[in-house]
Design a protein around this motif. Structure first.
Motif, PDB file in Angstrom:
ATOM      1  N   PRO A  56       0.834  -1.211   0.000  1.00  0.00           N
ATOM      2  CA  PRO A  56       0.000   0.000   0.000  1.00  0.00           C
ATOM      3  C   PRO A  56       0.861   1.250   0.000  1.00  0.00           C
ATOM      4  CG  PRO A  56      -0.001  -1.031   2.173  1.00  0.00           C
ATOM      5  CD  PRO A  56       0.713  -1.975   1.252  1.00  0.00           C
ATOM      6  N   ARG A  57       0.682   2.100  -0.997  1.00  0.00           N
ATOM      7  CA  ARG A  57       1.463   3.329  -1.093  1.00  0.00           C
ATOM      8  C   ARG A  57       0.547   4.530  -0.954  1.00  0.00           C
ATOM      9  NH1 ARG A  57       4.190   0.346  -5.544  1.00  0.00           N
ATOM     10  NH2 ARG A  57       6.362  -0.027  -4.940  1.00  0.00           N
ATOM     11  N   PRO A  58       0.947   5.538  -0.164  1.00  0.00           N
ATOM     12  CA  PRO A  58       0.125   6.744  -0.050  1.00  0.00           C
ATOM     13  C   PRO A  58       0.157   7.530  -1.360  1.00  0.00           C
ATOM     14  CG  PRO A  58       2.221   7.055   1.074  1.00  0.00           C
ATOM     15  CD  PRO A  58       2.180   5.618   0.651  1.00  0.00           C
ATOM     16  N   PRO A  59      -0.810   8.381  -1.601  1.00  0.00           N
ATOM     17  CA  PRO A  59      -0.882   9.147  -2.855  1.00  0.00           C
ATOM     18  C   PRO A  59       0.088  10.317  -2.863  1.00  0.00           C
ATOM     19  CG  PRO A  59      -2.706   9.737  -1.442  1.00  0.00           C
ATOM     20  CD  PRO A  59      -1.981   8.620  -0.730  1.00  0.00           C
ATOM     21  N   ILE A  60       1.370   9.999  -2.756  1.00  0.00           N
ATOM     22  CA  ILE A  60       2.434  11.007  -2.754  1.00  0.00           C
ATOM     23  C   ILE A  60       3.466  10.588  -3.786  1.00  0.00           C
ATOM     24  CG2 ILE A  60       4.319  12.032  -1.403  1.00  0.00           C
ATOM     25  CD1 ILE A  60       2.639  11.483   1.104  1.00  0.00           C
ATOM     26  N   VAL A  61       3.962  11.531  -4.555  1.00  0.00           N
ATOM     27  CA  VAL A  61       5.026  11.253  -5.515  1.00  0.00           C
ATOM     28  C   VAL A  61       6.212  12.143  -5.172  1.00  0.00           C
ATOM     29  CG1 VAL A  61       5.718  11.267  -7.937  1.00  0.00           C
ATOM     30  CG2 VAL A  61       3.358  10.648  -7.303  1.00  0.00           C
ATOM     31  N   PHE A  62       7.320  11.535  -4.782  1.00  0.00           N
ATOM     32  CA  PHE A  62       8.508  12.302  -4.433  1.00  0.00           C
ATOM     33  C   PHE A  62       9.311  12.634  -5.685  1.00  0.00           C
ATOM     34  CE2 PHE A  62       7.891  10.143  -0.238  1.00  0.00           C
ATOM     35  CZ  PHE A  62       7.663  11.308   0.490  1.00  0.00           C
ATOM     36  N   ILE A  63       9.851  13.837  -5.712  1.00  0.00           N
ATOM     37  CA  ILE A  63      10.580  14.284  -6.896  1.00  0.00           C
ATOM     38  C   ILE A  63      11.985  14.768  -6.586  1.00  0.00           C
ATOM     39  CG2 ILE A  63       8.474  14.929  -8.133  1.00  0.00           C
ATOM     40  CD1 ILE A  63       9.178  17.885  -7.440  1.00  0.00           C
ATOM     41  N   GLU A  64      12.296  15.006  -5.310  1.00  0.00           N
ATOM     42  CA  GLU A  64      13.596  15.593  -4.991  1.00  0.00           C
ATOM     43  C   GLU A  64      13.943  15.290  -3.538  1.00  0.00           C
ATOM     44  OE1 GLU A  64      15.774  20.016  -5.185  1.00  0.00           O
ATOM     45  OE2 GLU A  64      13.642  19.780  -5.663  1.00  0.00           O
ATOM     46  N   GLY A  65      15.232  15.141  -3.261  1.00  0.00           N
ATOM     47  CA  GLY A  65      15.658  14.923  -1.889  1.00  0.00           C
ATOM     48  C   GLY A  65      17.071  15.412  -1.661  1.00  0.00           C
ATOM     49  N   HIS A  66      17.311  15.937  -0.478  1.00  0.00           N
ATOM     50  CA  HIS A  66      18.650  16.384  -0.092  1.00  0.00           C
ATOM     51  C   HIS A  66      18.826  16.146   1.402  1.00  0.00           C
ATOM     52  CE1 HIS A  66      19.410  18.265  -3.978  1.00  0.00           C
ATOM     53  NE2 HIS A  66      18.184  18.757  -3.911  1.00  0.00           N
ATOM     54  N   GLY A  67      19.885  15.433   1.760  1.00  0.00           N
ATOM     55  CA  GLY A  67      20.159  15.168   3.161  1.00  0.00           C
ATOM     56  C   GLY A  67      19.039  14.381   3.819  1.00  0.00           C
ATOM     57  N   SER A  68      18.478  14.933   4.875  1.00  0.00           N
ATOM     58  CA  SER A  68      17.400  14.268   5.609  1.00  0.00           C
ATOM     59  C   SER A  68      16.014  14.639   5.103  1.00  0.00           C
ATOM     60  CB  SER A  68      17.498  14.611   7.107  1.00  0.00           C
ATOM     61  OG  SER A  68      18.654  14.037   7.675  1.00  0.00           O
ATOM     62  N   TRP A  69      15.934  15.315   3.970  1.00  0.00           N
ATOM     63  CA  TRP A  69      14.661  15.865   3.519  1.00  0.00           C
ATOM     64  C   TRP A  69      14.270  15.374   2.123  1.00  0.00           C
ATOM     65  CZ3 TRP A  69      11.623  18.702   6.746  1.00  0.00           C
ATOM     66  CH2 TRP A  69      12.225  19.134   7.940  1.00  0.00           C
ATOM     67  N   LEU A  70      12.969  15.136   1.966  1.00  0.00           N
ATOM     68  CA  LEU A  70      12.372  14.815   0.675  1.00  0.00           C
ATOM     69  C   LEU A  70      11.319  15.854   0.336  1.00  0.00           C
ATOM     70  CD1 LEU A  70      11.798  10.954   0.936  1.00  0.00           C
ATOM     71  CD2 LEU A  70      13.124  12.090  -0.846  1.00  0.00           C
ATOM     72  N   ARG A  71      11.060  16.034  -0.954  1.00  0.00           N
ATOM     73  CA  ARG A  71      10.021  16.964  -1.406  1.00  0.00           C
ATOM     74  C   ARG A  71       9.133  16.246  -2.412  1.00  0.00           C
ATOM     75  NH1 ARG A  71      11.917  22.798  -2.921  1.00  0.00           N
ATOM     76  NH2 ARG A  71      11.906  22.841  -0.628  1.00  0.00           N
ATOM     77  N   TRP A 108      14.799   2.560   3.991  1.00  0.00           N
ATOM     78  CA  TRP A 108      15.075   1.406   4.847  1.00  0.00           C
ATOM     79  C   TRP A 108      16.587   1.266   5.066  1.00  0.00           C
ATOM     80  CZ3 TRP A 108      10.368   2.088   3.240  1.00  0.00           C
ATOM     81  CH2 TRP A 108       9.313   1.553   3.954  1.00  0.00           C
ATOM     82  N   ALA A 109      17.152   2.315   5.640  1.00  0.00           N
ATOM     83  CA  ALA A 109      18.575   2.338   6.026  1.00  0.00           C
ATOM     84  C   ALA A 109      19.515   2.252   4.833  1.00  0.00           C
ATOM     85  CB  ALA A 109      18.887   1.218   7.027  1.00  0.00           C
ATOM     86  N   GLY A 138      22.367  10.286   3.421  1.00  0.00           N
ATOM     87  CA  GLY A 138      21.183  11.075   3.118  1.00  0.00           C
ATOM     88  C   GLY A 138      20.891  11.086   1.631  1.00  0.00           C
ATOM     89  N   HIS A 139      19.923  11.895   1.244  1.00  0.00           N
ATOM     90  CA  HIS A 139      19.519  11.988  -0.157  1.00  0.00           C
ATOM     91  C   HIS A 139      20.495  12.853  -0.950  1.00  0.00           C
ATOM     92  CE1 HIS A 139      15.656  10.011   0.493  1.00  0.00           C
ATOM     93  NE2 HIS A 139      15.531  10.726   1.596  1.00  0.00           N
ATOM     94  N   CYS A 140      20.913  12.330  -2.100  1.00  0.00           N
ATOM     95  CA  CYS A 140      21.751  13.052  -3.067  1.00  0.00           C
ATOM     96  C   CYS A 140      22.958  13.725  -2.419  1.00  0.00           C
ATOM     97  CB  CYS A 140      20.916  14.094  -3.805  1.00  0.00           C
ATOM     98  SG  CYS A 140      19.580  13.388  -4.779  1.00  0.00           S
ATOM     99  N   PRO A 141      23.746  13.011  -1.632  1.00  0.00           N
ATOM    100  CA  PRO A 141      24.930  13.635  -1.028  1.00  0.00           C
ATOM    101  C   PRO A 141      25.959  13.964  -2.106  1.00  0.00           C
ATOM    102  CG  PRO A 141      24.992  11.277  -0.681  1.00  0.00           C
ATOM    103  CD  PRO A 141      23.650  11.577  -1.296  1.00  0.00           C
ATOM    104  N   PRO A 142      26.721  15.030  -1.909  1.00  0.00           N
ATOM    105  CA  PRO A 142      27.699  15.431  -2.939  1.00  0.00           C
ATOM    106  C   PRO A 142      28.657  14.320  -3.339  1.00  0.00           C
ATOM    107  CG  PRO A 142      27.432  17.185  -1.323  1.00  0.00           C
ATOM    108  CD  PRO A 142      26.647  16.012  -0.806  1.00  0.00           C
ATOM    109  N   PRO A 154      17.609   6.948  10.349  1.00  0.00           N
ATOM    110  CA  PRO A 154      17.941   8.193   9.649  1.00  0.00           C
ATOM    111  C   PRO A 154      19.268   8.083   8.921  1.00  0.00           C
ATOM    112  CG  PRO A 154      18.469   8.397  11.967  1.00  0.00           C
ATOM    113  CD  PRO A 154      17.770   7.071  11.812  1.00  0.00           C
ATOM    114  N   ALA A 155      19.570   9.082   8.099  1.00  0.00           N
ATOM    115  CA  ALA A 155      20.894   9.160   7.486  1.00  0.00           C
ATOM    116  C   ALA A 155      21.956   9.223   8.573  1.00  0.00           C
ATOM    117  CB  ALA A 155      20.983  10.408   6.606  1.00  0.00           C
TER     118      ALA A 155
END
Length: 399
Positions: free
Chosen positions: A21-36, A50-51, A56-60, A373-374
């Motif tokens: 079951p997936r919620p009606p959310i579509v992620f498009i971007e992430g950086h560090g500990s944050w998603l948008r 899941w670890a 984190g998201h998109c680390p340099p 978390p990251a």
């Protein structure tokens, strides 16, 4: 933008096979500990795939590794060496004290490889022994063999017949392991922390006794460090907390920092595959192993693991205080792999409300929340998560 009839609208999810079951959310971007998401809403991510997302998201470091390697060489046949493959194998061997590495694409595939290697070793050196003792409530993947090796009661009767040869013992009960060792036993396989079971930690004495028992009985010790490996517990590998070393170890998740890579790592004396016994089309390709090198180098930087241990201790402290305030049943785990026992079956409701408030949490059991978390999570982000969770628990008046 020109309309392309071959590309469905972003909101059309009908072509995605529904396996969860997936919620009606579509992620498009992430950086560090944050998603948008595509609506511009930000979410504080304490799941991190899941670890998976070590940094984190998109680390340099990962972005740079992907960009640079993609411009050089993405893939070549696995029957040839490539430079990142050799470098990553050397880094893993050096950090673990083990000798040889086989690269795969997922934790399940690495664990499948460990099962094959142990059975081949049993054929050659233990009179055809093939059984691998695993633990109740353990989780080793979703192939037929790794599902059989796992101890999830929810899978009973699913995809029968099961692969035979996986007698079960209990975590932190060395006598239960000893009772099921026979002449057919080739190995014992377990997670240092049973993540999917609700962050159940294998106690120090149990792991030490298990290492001694397997050596005494002439069988192999396999540690599934898919979730605990690559700094998650405050050491590069969880077994390093106990001053022991397995014969075989598996890695995935955090090794790739978000890209699909896994590793089967073993002592030289156990590496008995003949040519053609093991393989894989994408295994050890330059793109993912370049990322693996970047991750290993970041985690090995001076002070990084000390920082993980410090963040883990702070997260644990804040969760313990939260548990005491809301009459929970405590906190367990190690490093940045922790679980909060809510004391009631509120997990799914808390996760759903957290999502509405912009916080991603996981409930592996109805009464538990798991935090992954990251490894770069900040104290401020921990405080923000605790604040949101505190507010959610306050909303349950009978809690």
């Amino acid at each position: 933008m020109t309309y392309d009839p071959l590309i469905p609208p972003l909101g059309d999810v009908g072509a995605v096979m529904p396996i969860t079951p997936r919620p009606p959310i579509v992620f498009i971007e992430g950086h560090g500990s944050w998603l948008r998401d595509r609506d511009g809403k930000d979410y504080l991510d304490f799941i991190q795939g899941w670890a998976v997302n070590t940094l984190g998201h998109c680390p340099p470091a990962v972005v740079a590794a992907v960009t640079e390697q993609a411009a050089k060489l993405i893939n070549c046949a696995p029957s040839f060496f490539n430079e990142p493959m050799i470098r990553l194998a050397t880094l893993i061997a050096g950090a673990s004290g083990l000798d040889q590495v086989f690269f795969a694409n997922s934790g399940a595939e690495a664990n499948e490889g460990a099962i094959k290697l142990a059975r081949k070793w049993g054929q050659k050196y233990r009179d055809g022994a093939y059984e691998i003792i695993t633990l109740d409530h353990g989780f080793h993947g979703r192939t037929l063999a790794t599902m059989s090796a796992s101890g999830k009661s929810q899978w009973d009767g699913l995809f029968e017949p099961r692969v035979c040869g996986f007698p079960k013992a209990e975590i932190n009960d060395i006598a239960s392991v000893e009772r099921v060792i026979t002449g057919k036993t080739a190995a014992v396989m377990l997670e240092p922390i049973q993540g999917e079971a609700g962050v159940i930690v294998a106690e120090s004495d149990f792991l030490k006794d298990l290492r001694a028992l397997t050596r005494q009985r002439g069988i192999l010790l396999i540690l599934d460090e898919v979730q605990t490996g690559i700094g998650r517990t405050g050491k590069m590998f969880a077994f390093q907390h106990e001053d022991i070393r397995p014969d075989i170890m598996t890695l995935a998740k955090g090794l790739g920092g978000g890209v699909p890579i896994a590793a089967l790592v073993a002592e030289q004396s156990v590496c008995c595959f003949d040519y053609g016994d093991q393989g894989g089309t994408f295994n050890g390709n330059p793109l993912v192993t370049a990322v693996g090198c970047a991750i290993m180098e970041e985690v090995a930087r001076p002070g990084f693991l000390e920082g993980v241990a410090k963040s883990g201790a702070y997260l644990e402290k804040r969760l313990i205080a939260l548990s005491e305030k809301h009459h929970g049943l405590g906190v367990r785990g190690k490093g940045l792999l922790l679980a909060l026992d809510l004391g009631r079956d509120l997990g799914n409701e808390v996760v759903a409300e957290a999502l509405r408030r912009g916080l991603l949490l996981n409930a592996p059991r109805p009464h538990l929340l798991r935090f992954m978390p990251a490894l770069t999570v900040t104290g401020e982000e921990i405080d923000r998560m605790i604040g949101i969770l505190d507010g959610i628990l306050e909303a349950f008046p009978s809690y």
